[in-house]
Design an enzyme around this catalytic site. Sequence first.
Site, short mmCIF file in Angstrom:
data_model
loop_
_atom_site.label_atom_id
_atom_site.label_comp_id
_atom_site.label_asym_id
_atom_site.label_seq_id
_atom_site.Cartn_x
_atom_site.Cartn_y
_atom_site.Cartn_z
N ASP A 68 0.82 -1.21 0.00
CA ASP A 68 0.00 0.00 0.00
C ASP A 68 0.86 1.25 0.00
O ASP A 68 2.08 1.21 0.16
CB ASP A 68 -0.94 0.01 1.21
CG ASP A 68 -0.30 -0.59 2.46
OD1 ASP A 68 0.86 -0.24 2.75
OD2 ASP A 68 -0.94 -1.42 3.12
N ASN A 137 -7.53 -3.95 14.35
CA ASN A 137 -8.93 -4.20 13.98
C ASN A 137 -9.06 -5.33 12.96
O ASN A 137 -10.12 -5.51 12.36
CB ASN A 137 -9.58 -2.92 13.45
CG ASN A 137 -8.92 -2.40 12.19
OD1 ASN A 137 -7.99 -2.99 11.65
ND2 ASN A 137 -9.41 -1.26 11.69
N HIS A 139 -7.26 -5.67 10.12
CA HIS A 139 -6.97 -5.35 8.72
C HIS A 139 -5.62 -5.92 8.29
O HIS A 139 -4.69 -6.04 9.08
CB HIS A 139 -7.06 -3.85 8.46
CG HIS A 139 -5.91 -3.03 8.98
ND1 HIS A 139 -6.05 -2.11 10.00
CD2 HIS A 139 -4.61 -2.96 8.60
CE1 HIS A 139 -4.89 -1.52 10.22
NE2 HIS A 139 -4.00 -2.01 9.38
N GLU A 144 -9.65 -2.22 5.53
CA GLU A 144 -10.30 -2.00 6.82
C GLU A 144 -11.56 -2.88 6.93
O GLU A 144 -12.04 -3.43 5.93
CB GLU A 144 -10.68 -0.53 6.96
CG GLU A 144 -9.52 0.45 6.85
CD GLU A 144 -8.66 0.50 8.11
OE1 GLU A 144 -8.77 -0.40 8.96
OE2 GLU A 144 -7.88 1.47 8.23
#
Length: 264
Positions: A68, A137, A139, A144
Amino acid sequence: MEVIICRDEHQVGVLSAAKIAHIAVTIGPGIVLGVATGSSPLATYNELKRLTQRGHIRLGAAYAFALDEYVGLPADHPLSYHEEIRRTVAEPLGLDPIRVYVPDGALSGLSTAGQRYEDLIRSVGGIDVQILGLGENGHVGFNEPTSSLTSRTRMKTLAPSTRQANARFFPNPDDVPRHCVTQGLGTIMEARNIVLVASGEDKADAVAGVIEGPISAMCPGSVLQMHRNTTVFVDENAASQLTLTDYYKAVYDDLPTWQRLDLV
């Protein structure tokens, strides 16, 4: 999914690097790596550096594709992932800069950035081993919660918790970009091998969700349960919420000698 519980973060790095090195030796000098940023894989990269320095593996002809990049940061910005990959992966491992790719986060090309990156990955035959960290979380990459489990490389909005976690790297929390270009979960799942690393108690809930929870877009990393060659390396703290800890340890302890990574 193979789960290997390690004593500490250092052993996570040693064993995950041994796994990657085994794949690299099997495939040969043109191996295609998928590389993650962040703190999770740093121990892995440090150990891979040691293995390259000792001549156990040679990566000068390897390709590397980052997961990313932030949207709006110039490639030469010190906090861009172009720069982080250069500092923590490309230079330490002796990679040829021409063969290292990072998604294009420039505002002017966002509409085509995802497809261009997908085309680049396909042009070299796909990724042989994808290295992943894990967000609190759940990811992976910047996919996400609620990301499509079949998503491709595209622009995503970062969750507030992700921006908060990354704020420590920026002078001001408001400086953290709100968007990124990230490989999708469908893209990641096309890698022939996946190595996920996680350390620390703050990752324990996410680790449990990825390994033992239901496959759900609310825990994006859980899609890895469907991958044919995923190995997860976690330390004792990150494994603290797992239900079948004793089983995972027994499975690894009972492997035949030729499969044990701690003997490499």
